[in-house]
Write an enzyme that holds these catalytic residues in place. Structure first.
Site, PDB file in Angstrom:
ATOM      1  CG  ASP A   7      -2.119  -0.850   1.041  1.00 50.09           C
ATOM      2  OD1 ASP A   7      -2.612  -0.868  -0.110  1.00 50.09           O
ATOM      3  OD2 ASP A   7      -2.559  -1.512   1.996  1.00 50.09           O
ATOM      4  CG  ASP A  40      -6.756  21.278   8.543  1.00 46.73           C
ATOM      5  OD1 ASP A  40      -6.993  20.201   9.134  1.00 46.73           O
ATOM      6  OD2 ASP A  40      -6.498  21.342   7.324  1.00 46.73           O
ATOM      7  CD  GLU A  93      -3.728  15.694   4.873  1.00 46.45           C
ATOM      8  OE1 GLU A  93      -4.152  15.718   6.052  1.00 46.45           O
ATOM      9  OE2 GLU A  93      -3.932  14.744   4.101  1.00 46.45           O
ATOM     10  CB  THR A 140     -17.783  22.928   1.765  1.00 48.36           C
ATOM     11  OG1 THR A 140     -17.046  22.360   2.856  1.00 48.36           O
ATOM     12  CG2 THR A 140     -19.151  23.347   2.269  1.00 48.36           C
ATOM     13  NE  ARG A 141     -14.090  17.482  -3.145  1.00 47.23           N
ATOM     14  CZ  ARG A 141     -13.834  17.726  -4.419  1.00 47.23           C
ATOM     15  NH1 ARG A 141     -14.722  18.311  -5.179  1.00 47.23           N
ATOM     16  NH2 ARG A 141     -12.682  17.384  -4.930  1.00 47.23           N
ATOM     17  CG  LEU A 142     -14.380  25.015   0.747  1.00 45.26           C
ATOM     18  CD1 LEU A 142     -14.965  25.725   1.931  1.00 45.26           C
ATOM     19  CD2 LEU A 142     -14.252  25.941  -0.441  1.00 45.26           C
ATOM     20  CE  LYS A 161      -5.804  23.494   4.317  1.00 48.22           C
ATOM     21  NZ  LYS A 161      -6.373  23.688   5.664  1.00 48.22           N
ATOM     22  CG  ASP A 189      -7.444  -4.826   2.156  1.00 48.31           C
ATOM     23  OD1 ASP A 189      -7.604  -4.494   0.968  1.00 48.31           O
ATOM     24  OD2 ASP A 189      -6.963  -4.085   3.034  1.00 48.31           O
TER      25      ASP A 189
END
Lengths: 565, 679, 206
Positions: B307, B344, B348, B379-381, B393, B518
Site C-alpha cells: 500500500d 485544521d 496536512e 464543501t470540500r474546503l 483553502k 481486503d
C-alpha cells in the site's frame, strides 16, 4: 606421461566436444519433428505398426509403452539365443545358449548394457548377432534418447500433462540419427580393415608352416552401432582390442568419437529445446570436466609402468602394456576405456583387469558416478538431470528460495523419485558385489586374488547395474549367481531408474514454468558447474569409497610395497 | 519495539536446564522416528552399547566400544537438545502470552436488545456466536467482533503497544482479541472463535511448536536426508562382506562410528531447531504466522503488493510549495494559508503551519473572535472566519466556486496542473473573494525506501505499489520510490485480479491489508499479512498477522523467510561436505590391519586407528552443539543477488564444510593423544 | 496396456526385419563391392593361398622371424585340458591378470629371461614381455623390432643394416607425432623379410 599422449587426449576432446555442438542442434530438430527427409518411410512405419503419431502420451503411457516394447524385445532375443541353431547365418553351427546365459544376454542387450558373459566367437552365431544383438543396439539406444527427449520436454512445457509420443521418438531417432551415422561409420571401418561378410571362418596357411583359423563376420556394421549407441557388445571376445573391430589408430579415434558424441550432444540439444543454450552447456561442461580429469588421471597412472615388472627387467617406457595393443599405446587405450565407462558403452580396446590399480579405479569410478560423463545415450542425460535437480535442491536453498531448475520448482516429489533412483543403483552394486564375495560361487568366479579380486567383483556389479557392460574381464561370469544376479541388476539399473525419471519428467511438465529473476539461483554458470560436479562426486561416488579402498587403493599400496597375490 | 520482543538470551539458563531435561525425554524412539537420521543414530548407539557391554561381560575389553557408544548417545542427545532449546525459547515466549489468558468470568448476554442483562459464565464455556458484554476494566474473554458500542481497548498483551486503541462496531475496527482489556466504555462482542482455537491459543501453540507440521521444503529435505541415510547404511552394512573378503575384521563399534559419521547427523540434528527458530524469529518481530508453510512461502515471494500510504510514503501529505497568482506576494499567500489552517488539526493542516514557519518564519495566531470553518465532505474546503478575514483553502474547483470565480488566471491553472502532474495535490487558497494562489501538498516518500526496493529487486522481488490515487499521482510517486509496477485507483477487486494475474505466471505474491474488503486478496495472496488493527475478516483471511500493524514489515518478513531456507541449505551443504574428511580419518584406520599400506591415506597423521575413529565421532557430535547458535540465530540474508549469495554461502559452508572437520578432527586427536586416550 | 500392445509388438518385428536382416544384407553387399579386400578380412594370398590377414597377428617365433608379442589365448586339447593357443584367431582375449598378480610377474620374468637369452641383456621393450589385449596383436613396437633386427639378420645371414632399414621402411610412425605409437606389422614385416631371403642375388653377395 608424454606430450604426445596429452596431445592425443586433447585431440579426442576437441573432436568430440566440437562435433557434439552441431549434432546436438540436429538432435533437437529431430526431437521437435523438424527433420523429415525420410518422411515417407516414417509414415509408412506408423501406418504399418498402428502408431498414431499425433497422440501425446502422459508419463504413465510413456512408461507402459517403453516397458512393453522392451519386454517384447527381451523375450524375442531370449528366443533367438535359445534357437540360434535353427536360424539362418550360422556358418559355424553354434548351438543354443543355456537358459541362464540367454537370460543374462537378453537382459544385457535390452538394457543397453551389453555385458557379455559369453565368448562371441564360440557361443553366438552371425545371425543372432545381427537380428538379435544389433537390433537391440539400435532400439535400446533409441529408447534411451527418447526418454531423454521426454525429460527435455518436461522443461519446455508449462502445465502440460504429456511428454510426447514414445513410438514416434523411437522411430525418428533410429531413422534420422542412428541409421545414417552408423552406415557412414561402418563404411569407414570396412575401409580401414573391419570385415563385413557372411562367410565362415577363414583358414590361413602361414609362412612358417602352421594353420590359423580366422574368425570373420558382419563386424563393421555392428561395431559402428555398438559405439554410436553406447552399447559396447563386441562382435569378438576381445571387443575393440580385436584388430577386426578396431584395426588402426584412426578407427580407434573414430570409435572413441562415436561413443562419446551423442552423450555430449544431448545437453546441447537440451539447451536448444529450452531456448537457453547456456543451460545445456553447463551440463555439457560438467560432464566434460569429469571425463577429461578421468582420462588424464587414468593416463597418468597407466603410463607409470608396473614397478615389479620394471624390476624384473622390462623397459619403463611407455608404461603398463599388459592387455594393450601396440597400435594404440597407453594414452589411446586409457582414453578409450575411460570414455567407454564414462558413457555406458563398456567397449574396451585394452583390458582393464590388467590396468595399474589406480588407472583401473578410474573406469570403475566413472561408472559409480552414475554414468553421467556423459553417460549412455539418453540415460546419461536424464541421469545428470537427476543430479542437477539434487544440486539445485541442496544449494538452491542457500539462496533463500524453494529451489527451482529452469523455472520448475524442485519439491518433495522430485526429490523422492531422484533419491529412489540413486538408491537403487547403490543397493544393487554394493549388496550384489558384497554378497557375491562371500559365496563360494562368487569367489570361484574371480580370476585374481587379493584386493584385485574384490575390484573384479565390484566392477562386475557396478557395470551391470549402471548398464555399462565392460568388465574386469578375467571374472568368469557365466555362473548361475552372476548370470541371474547381474541380469537382474541390469534390468533394475535400467528400468527402476528410468521409471522414476519419467515420473519426474511428468511431474515437472505439469508444473508452471516460472520466469527467471535475479533471485533465481543461476544454473548456467561456472558456479553451477562446480556445484554439479561436487554433487555428482559426493552423492554419486562417495558411498563407494569404502569398498574402493579395499579394492584398487589397497592393491595400489600393496603393489608399490612389492606385494603380489 | 514491544514488550515480548524482549530478547531472550541465546542461552538462557532456565531454558537450557529445561532443554537438557527435554532432550532426554526426546530419546523415546517413537518420538525420534520423525527424524530418520537421528533415529538411525540412536539405533546404532543402542547396538554399540549392547556390543560394548557384552565385551565387558565376557572380559574382552569393550572400553573402545563403550567410548564410541557414549559419543553416539551424545550425538543423539545433542540433536534432541538442539530441538529442545529451540522449543524452550518458543515456550518462554508463549509463557508471556499465556499470562494474558486468564480464566475470567464473561458476561454472557442473552438478548442483544438488552445488553445489560447478562449471566456470569466462565470464559472457557463460551461458544462461537455467543454475545458477551465487556465493560470498563473487563478482559475480553475471547476473540470476537463488536456488534454494539465503542470502547478503547488496551491490546498490550498481544501487541505490546500500551496506548489504547479505539474499537467500535461496524467498519474496519470491529475485531477484538481475547485477553485484551477494555479501558473505557462498553461493548457487546460476538464470540467468533471456539475456546482453544482463539488467536491467543493458536499463537501459544505455534510458538511452543506443539502444532508444528513439517513445511514442504522441510519434507523434501527430510526425504533427501533419509535417502542419504539409507545409502550410507547400505554402504556400511555391505562393508561387512567386503571386509570379510579382505580379511579386515570390522567390529560393530567401528562400523557404527563410520555410519554415524557419514549420515548427515549435523543437519538431521538441527533441522527442526532451524524451523522452530525461524518461527520464533518472526514472533520476535511481532508477526504471527499461522503456519510454517507461510514463513517458507515468504522466502519464495516474487512480488510484494505494498500500500502506498504508510508503506511507501509517510501516509499524510505535507505542504511543499506555494505558487501565488500574479499580483499576490508569496508572503501574503503564506500568511493566509497558515490562517486557513489554524483550525485544521489534520496532519496536512499541521504540515502547512510547519511549512510556513520554516520557510517564512511566520507563526500564525488566530485573530480575536475567529471561528473555524471545518472541512466537510460537501464543501470540500475549510478555513477561518474572523472580522474582516474570510480565508479558505480546499479543492481547487470548490474554492473557485466558493468565491464565484468563473475563470481563473492562466498562471493559476498552470500552477495547478504542474502540481498535479508532479503527483502532488494542489489546494487553492482564497481570502475574501480574492484567489491568492496554489498550495502544494506533497506525498513524501520515505527516505530509505528506494534503496530497500533496489535491494528487493536484487533479491528478485518485484514491488508493486497499490494506491487509490489517480494514475498521474501514482506514477509520479512510483517513479520517486522506484517501484516496479503500480496499481492506481485500486479497488479491492483490482488487487485480487492483479494477484491472480501474477500467480498465473507462477509467481508468489505477498500483500498486507486490514480492511474487510481486503480479505479476498489476503486469502488469495501466498503470503497475506493482516494488520492486528484490522477486521476479524482480514485476520482470518491472512496467513500472518502483524501485531504492530506496520505494513513496511512485509519486507522483513520476506527476509526472515529467506533466512530460514538459507540456514537449512547451508547447514545441509556443510553436513554433506563434512563427509570427505571423515573418510580420510576413518577409512585408513579401519583397514590398516588388513592393508598396512593404506596408512598413506592417513593424511591427517592421526595418532592411532582408535583415536582417529574416536576423533571423528567426537567431532561429529560436538559440531551439532557448536552449530546450535547458528541454527537458532539463522544465517543472515544478504540482498546481493542469488549468484553472489550462492557463491558466498557455498564458499563458507561448502568449502568450509570440507575443511573444518580436517582441522577439528586433528585437534581432537591431538587432545586425545596428549591424554593418552586410545593412542 | 492393450492399447500399446500393437504398436510395441509391430515396432519390434519391423525393426528386427529392417535393421536385423535388410540393413546388414544390403550393407554387406555394398561393402563387398566397394572394399572387397577389407570386407572379406584383409586376407593376404601368396600363390593362391591365404597366408593370413593383414590385420591379425600370427605366432611368429624363433630368431629367424620377427617375433610377435606374447599372446595369452588358450584353448582346450582333445582331453579337455587347457593349452596355450597363441594367435588362434578363432578366439580372442587377454590374460586379464592383475598388476598385482604373482602369475603375471612370473610370466614376465620368464619372458624377460627368454628375451635376454636371444636378444641380449638390456631392458626388454614393454610390448615384448606383456601379452596383448586381443591375443592377436598384429604389431610390435618399433623399439622391439629394432632390438630384434640384428638377431634376425644374423639368423638369416642378412646384413643387419638392411634388416634395420626394412624395419624402418615398414614402420608406422605417429601421424603429426602423436597419433598412434611407432610400430611395425609383424606379418607384413616377416613377409617382406621372406621376400628378401628369396632375392639372394642382391643380398647374400655381401
Amino acid at each position: 606421461m608424454t606430450i604426445a599422449g596429452g596431445a592425443y587426449i586433447a585431440l579426442i576432446f576437441v573432436l568430440v566436444l566440437g562435433g557434439a555442438i552441431p549434432l546436438g542442434l540436429y538432435i533437437a530438430r529431430i526431437l521437435q519433428g523438424e527433420v523429415r527427409f525420410l518422411a515417407p518411410v516414417e509414415h509408412g512405419v506408423y501406418a504399418v505398426c498402428g502408431v498414431d503419431p499425433a497422440r501425446e502420451m502422459r508419463w504413465q503411457d510413456y512408461v507402459v509403452a517403453l516397458l512393453l516394447l522392451s519386454v517384447i524385445h527381451l523375450v524375442l532375443l531370449y528366443a533367438i539365443l535359445r534357437l540360434q541353431e535353427y536360424l539362418p547365418f550360422n556358418p559355424q553351427h553354434i548351438g543354443p545358449m543355456s537358459p541362464r546365459l540367454a537370460f543374462n544376454t537378453a537382459a544385457s542387450f535390452t538394457t543397453n548394457t551389453n555385458w557379455q558373459s559369453y565368448a562371441p566367437e564360440a557361443q553366438i552365431s552371425n545371425g543372432a548377432q545381427m537380428f538379435g544383438l544389433a537390433v537391440h543396439m539400435f532400439i535400446s539406444a533409441a529408447a534411451g534418447i527418447a526418454v531423454a527427449g521426454a525429460v527435455m520436454r518436461a522443461f519446455t512445457s508449462s502445465g502440460l500433462q504429456t511428454l510426447g509420443n514414445f513410438y514416434v521418438d523411437l522411430t525418428r531417432i533410429t531413422l534420422y540419427l542412428l541409421l545414417p551415422f552408423t552406415i557412414v561409420a561402418a563404411l569407414l571401418l570396412v575401409w580401414s580393415g573391419s570385415p563385413q561378410t557372411f562367410a565362415p571362418f577363414a583358414t590361413a596357411h602361414t609362412i612358417f608352416g602352421s594353420v590359423q583359423k580366422i574368425a570373420v563376420g558382419p563386424v563393421a556394421l555392428q561395431e559402428a552401432i555398438k559405439e554410436f549407441g553406447t552399447n559396447g557388445g563386441g562382435f569378438f571376445n576381445a571387443n575393440s582390442a580385436h584388430p577386426f573391430e578396431n584395426p588402426t589408430i584412426w578407427t580407434n579415434i573414430l570409435e572413441n568419437w562415436l561413443l562419446l558424441v551423442i552423450g555430449f550432444a544431448l545437453p546441447v540439444a537440451f539447451g536448444r529445446m529450452v531456448g537457453r543454450p547456456r543451460q545445456g552447456y553447463a551440463l555439457y561442461g560438467a560432464m566434460a570436466i569429469i571425463l577429461i580429469a578421468g582420462c588424464i588421471g587414468a593416463y597418468a597412472a597407466e603410463s607409470h609402468a608396473n614397478p615389479l615388472h620394471v624390476a624384473a627387467g622390462i623397459s619403463a617406457a611407455p608404461g603398463n602394456m599388459e592387455g594393450k595393443e601396440v597400435r594404440f599405446g597407453i594414452a589411446a587405450s586409457t582414453t578409450f576405456n575411460v570414455s567407454a565407462t564414462g558413457t555406458s558403452t563398456g567397449a574396451v580396446n585394452s583390458f582393464t583387469d590388467s590396468y595399474m590399480p589406480l588407472a583401473g579405479a578410474v573406469p570403475l569410478f566413472m561408472m559409480e558416478l552414475g554414468e553421467v560423463t556423459p553417460g549412455g545415450v539418453g540415460s546419461g542425460f536424464y541421469t545428470i538431470i537427476v543430479f542437477a535437480l539434487l544440486s539445485v535442491f541442496v544449494a538452491g536453498l542457500m539462496v533463500g528460495r524453494t529451489p527451482e531448475y529452469l523455472g520448475k520448482k524442485v519439491q518433495a516429489r522430485e526429490i523422492k523419485l531422484a533419491m529412489l533412483s540413486v538408491l537403487i543403483l547403490t543397493v544393487f552394486i554394493l549388496v550384489g558385489g558384497g554378497f557375491s564375495l562371500i559365496t563360494t560361487s562368487g569367489l570361484a568366479s574371480l580370476a585374481n586374488a587379493g584386493p584385485h579380486g574384490l575390484s573384479e567383483m565390484l566392477y562386475a556389479w557396478t557395470s551391470a547395474t549402471e548398464n555399462n557392460g565392460s568388465a574386469m574381464a578375467g571374472i568368469s561370469a557365466d555362473t548361475p549367481l552372476l548370470d541371474y544376479g547381474l541380469g537382474t541388476a541390469m534390468l533394475f539399473g535400467r528400468f527402476a531408474f528410468m521409471i522414476p525419471v519419467i515420473a519426474i519428467a511428468g511431474s515437472l511438465a505439469a508444473k508452471p514454468k516460472l520466469p527467471d529473476s535475479s533471485g533465481t539461483f543461476p544454473t548456467d554458470g561456472a558456479l553451477f558447474v562446480a556445484l554439479l560436479i561436487g554433487v555428482i562426486i559426493i552423492l554419486g561416488g562417495l558411498q563407494f569409497l569404502p569398498a574402493m579402498t579395499l579394492g584398487p587403493l589397497a592393491e595400489h599400496f600393496a603393489l608399490f610395497a612389492g606385494k603380489t597375490y | 519495539m514491544t514488550q515480548h520482543a524482549e530478547t531472550i538470551a541465546l542461552f538462557d539458563r532456565a531454558i537450557l536446564a529445561r532443554a537438557a531435561r527435554d532432550a532426554v525425554m526426546k530419546l523415546n524412539p517413537r518420538l525420534l522416528m520423525r527424524n530418520p537420521v537421528i533415529f538411525v543414530t540412536e539405533i546404532v548407539a543402542l547396538l554399540t552399547t549392547a556390543v560394548g557391554i557384552e565385551s565387558v561381560v565376557r572380559g574382552q575389553g569393550g572400553a573402545f566400544a563403550l567410548t564410541i557408544a557414549v559419543w553416539l548417545w551424545l550425538t543423539v542427545l545433542f540433536a534432541t537438545f538442539a530441538e529442545a532449546v529451540a522449543e524452550g525459547r518458543g515456550r518462554a515466549r508463549a509463557e508471556s502470552l499465556r499470562r494474558a489468558r486468564t480464566d475470567t468470568m464473561a458476561k454472557l448476554v442473552l438478548d442483544p436488545r438488552e445488553p445489560q442483562m447478562w449471566k456470569p459464565t466462565p470464559a472457557l464455556d463460551l461458544r462461537k456466536g455467543d454475545l458477551v458484554l465487556v465493560e470498563t476494566s473487563d478482559l475480553i474473554p475471547s476473540d470476537g467482533e463488536i456488534v454494539q458500542g465503542i470502547a478503547s481497548v488496551n491490546e498490550s498483551a498481544i501487541t505490546g503497544e500500551s496506548a489504547p486503541v479505539i474499537r467500535e462496531s461496524g467498519g474496519d475496527r470491529s475485531a477484538v482479541t481475547g485477553g485484551t482489556q477494555v479501558v473505557s466504555d462498553w461493548i457487546v462482542v460476538r464470540i467468533t472463535a471456539e475456546q482453544g482455537s482463539t488467536f491467543l491459543d493458536r499463537m501459544i501453540a505455534l510458538v511452543e511448536g506443539a502444532e508444528r507440521r513439517k513445511t514442504p521444503n522441510e519434507i523434501a529435505l527430510d526425504i533427501l536426508l533419509a535417502g542419504l541415510t539409507i545409502i550410507f547404511l547400505v554402504a556400511v552394512v555391505t562393508l561387512v562382506p567386503f571386509g570379510d573378503y579382505s580379511h579386515a575384521a570390522l567390529r560393530v563399534p567401528v562400523l557404527a562410528a563410520l555410519l554415524v559419521c557419514l549420515i548427515p547427523t549435523t543437519i538431521g540434528g538441527l533441522l527442526s531447531a532451524i524451523g522452530i527458530a525461524g518461527m520464533d524469529r518472526l514472533i520476535r518481530f511481532n508477526v504471527i504466522a499461522t503456519s510454517g508453510r507461510a514463513v517458507e512461502a515468504a522466502g519464495d515471494v516474487d512480488a510484494l503488493l505494498l500500500d502506498k500510504t504508510g508503506t511507501i510514503t509517510f501516509g499524510n501529505r505535507m505542504a511543499a510549495g506555494l505558487y501565488p497568482v500574479p499580483g499576490v506576494q508569496e508572503r501574503e499567500l503564506a500568511e493566509m494559508a497558515a490562517l486557513s489552517s489554524l483550525g485544521d488539526d489534520t496532519p496536512e493542516g499541521r504540515s502547512i503551519l510547519a511549512f510556513v514557519r520554516d520557510r517564512f518564519g511566520i507563526t500564525a495566531t488566530a485573530p480575536e473572535g475567529a471561528t473555524v470553518v471545518p472541512f466537510s465532505a460537501n464543501t470540500r474546503l475549510s478555513g477561518l472566519d474572523a472580522p474582516g478575514i474570510h480565508v479558505r483553502k480546499g479543492a481547487v474547483d470548490s474554492v473557485l466556486s466558493a468565491i464565484s470565480l468563473s475563470s481563473a488566471p492562466q498562471a493559476f491553472t498552470d500552477a495547478v496542473s504542474r502540481v498535479a502532474r508532479a503527483g502532488s495535490t494542489p489546494l487553492a487558497v482564497s481570502a475574501g473573494n480574492r484567489l491568492l494562489g496554489v498550495l502544494e501538498l506533497k506525498d513524501i516518500v520515505k527516505p530509505d525506501i528506494k534503496e530497500r526496493f533496489a535491494a528487493l529487486r536484487r533479491m528478485g522481488i518485484r514491488t508493486v505499489m497499490v494506491t487509490g490515487d489517480n494514475r498521474i499521482t501514482a506514477n509520479a510517486i512510483a517513479a520517486e520510490a522506484g517501484v516496479d509496477d503500480v496499481i492506481a485507483e485500486a479497488t479491492p477487486q483490482d488487487k485480487l485480479a492483479y494477484i491472480r494475474k501474477v500467480q498465473a505466471e507462477g509467481r508468489l505474491v505477498a500483500m498486507c491489508g486490514d480492511g474487510t474488503n481486503d480479505a479476498p486478496a489476503l486469502a488469495q495472496a501466498d503470503v497475506g499479512v493482516a494488520m492486528q488493527s484490522g477486521t476479524q475478516a482480514a485476520r482470518e483471511a491472512g496467513n500472518m498477522i502483524d501485531l504492530d500493524s506496520d505494513p513496511t514489515k512485509l519486507i522483513e518478513i520476506v527476509e526472515i523467510g529467506k533466512q530460514l531456507l538459507i540456514t537449512r541449505g547451508a547447514l545441509t551443504t556443510f553436513s554433506i561436505a563434512n563427509d570427505i574428511s571423515k573418510y580420510f580419518a576413518i577409512l585408513p584406520a579401519i583397514f590398516l590391519a588388513a592393508y598396512p599400506g593404506l596408512g598413506a591415506l592417513n593424511i591427517m597423521q592421526l595418532a592411532s586407528p582408535e583415536s582417529a575413529i574416536l576423533s571423528a565421532v567426537i567431532f561429529n557430535a560436538i559440531i551439532i552443539v557448536a552449530l546450535v547458535p547458528l541454527a537458532l540465530r539463522g544465517i543472515k540474508f544478504r540482498a546481493i543477488g542469488a549468484g553472489a549469495l550462492l557463491r558466498r554461502n557455498l564458499l563458507i559452508y561448502g568449502l568450509g564444510g570440507i575443511a573444518a572437520p580436517f582441522a577439528g578432527i586433528k585437534a581432537i586427536d591431538l587432545v586425545l593423544h596428549s591424554f593418552h586416550i586410545f593412542s | 496396456m492393450i492399447r500399446e500392445l500393437r504398436p510395441a509388438l509391430s515396432l519390434v518385428v519391423f525393426f528386427t526385419i529392417a535393421m536385423g536382416f535388410f540393413l546388414p544384407a544390403v550393407f554387406t553387399e555394398v561393402a563387398q563391392v566397394i572394399f572387397p579386400f577389407q570386407a572379406r578380412g584383409s586376407l593376404i594370398t601368396q600363390n593362391g593361398q591365404v597366408v593370413g590377414s593383414a590385420v591379425i597377428g600370427q605366432n611368429f617365433t624363433g630368431p629367424d622371424w620377427f617375433v610377435a608379442r606374447p599372446s595369452s589365448l588358450t584353448g582346450t586339447d582333445a582331453k579337455g585340458a587347457a593349452v596355450a593357443t597363441p594367435y588362434d584367431a578363432s578366439e580372442s582375449g587377454a590374460s586379464n591378470l592383475a598388476p598385482s598378480s604373482a602369475a603375471l610377474l612370473a610370466a614376465v620374468k620368464q619372458r624377460v629371461a627368454a628375451w635376454h637369452n636371444t636378444y641380449g641383456q638390456r631392458p626388454v621393450p614393454a610390448d615384448a614381455a606383456t601379452s596383448s589385449g586381443s591375443g592377436l596383436d598384429p604389431d610390435i613396437s618399433l623399439a622391439n623390432a629394432r632390438a630384434q633386427a640384428p638377431v634376425v639378420a644374423a639368423a638369416r645371414h642378412l646384413p643387419a643394416d638392411r634388416v634395420v632399414a626394412l624395419v624402418n621402411t615398414m614402420a608406422y610412425l605417429p601421424a603429426l607425432g602423436f597419433i598412434g605409437m611407432p610400430n611395425v606389422n609383424v606379418l607384413r614385416l616377416n613377409l617382406a623379410l621372406a621376400q628378401m631371403k628369396a632375392g639372394t642375388n642382391s643380398v647374400s653377395s655381401k
